[in-house]
Design a protein around this motif. Sequence first.
Motif, mmCIF file in Angstrom:
data_model
loop_
_atom_site.group_PDB
_atom_site.id
_atom_site.type_symbol
_atom_site.label_atom_id
_atom_site.label_comp_id
_atom_site.label_asym_id
_atom_site.label_seq_id
_atom_site.Cartn_x
_atom_site.Cartn_y
_atom_site.Cartn_z
ATOM 1 N N CYS A 1 0.813 -1.216 0.000
ATOM 2 C CA CYS A 1 0.000 0.000 0.000
ATOM 3 C C CYS A 1 0.846 1.265 0.000
ATOM 4 O O CYS A 1 0.339 2.345 -0.293
ATOM 5 N N SER A 2 2.125 1.151 0.335
ATOM 6 C CA SER A 2 2.984 2.340 0.418
ATOM 7 C C SER A 2 4.442 1.962 0.207
ATOM 8 O O SER A 2 4.818 0.787 0.299
ATOM 9 N N ASP A 3 5.261 2.979 -0.029
ATOM 10 C CA ASP A 3 6.697 2.749 -0.154
ATOM 11 C C ASP A 3 7.280 2.214 1.154
ATOM 12 O O ASP A 3 8.172 1.375 1.143
ATOM 13 N N SER A 4 6.777 2.721 2.293
ATOM 14 C CA SER A 4 7.285 2.263 3.594
ATOM 15 C C SER A 4 7.107 0.766 3.761
ATOM 16 O O SER A 4 8.019 0.067 4.195
ATOM 17 N N CYS A 5 5.926 0.269 3.440
ATOM 18 C CA CYS A 5 5.678 -1.175 3.544
ATOM 19 C C CYS A 5 6.546 -1.941 2.549
ATOM 20 O O CYS A 5 7.125 -2.972 2.890
ATOM 21 N N ALA A 6 6.663 -1.442 1.334
ATOM 22 C CA ALA A 6 7.445 -2.118 0.304
ATOM 23 C C ALA A 6 8.923 -2.195 0.676
ATOM 24 O O ALA A 6 9.615 -3.134 0.295
#
Length: 56
Positions: A33-38
Amino acid sequence: MTVNVEMVKCGCADCVCIVTPGKAVEAEGRSFCSDSCAQHHADGDGCEHAGCACHG
């Protein structure tokens, strides 16, 4: 038979978010859902979506 997937759970194990496949951040063959999670919360940041407290 055709199956259309409209929403998937974020690939981050701690995240409760769902995301539209076309708008997801794709990494490691999964949808996030986001760059942080990725990026597995490398900086300790959460995804910042309301109601989600994930930090990897």
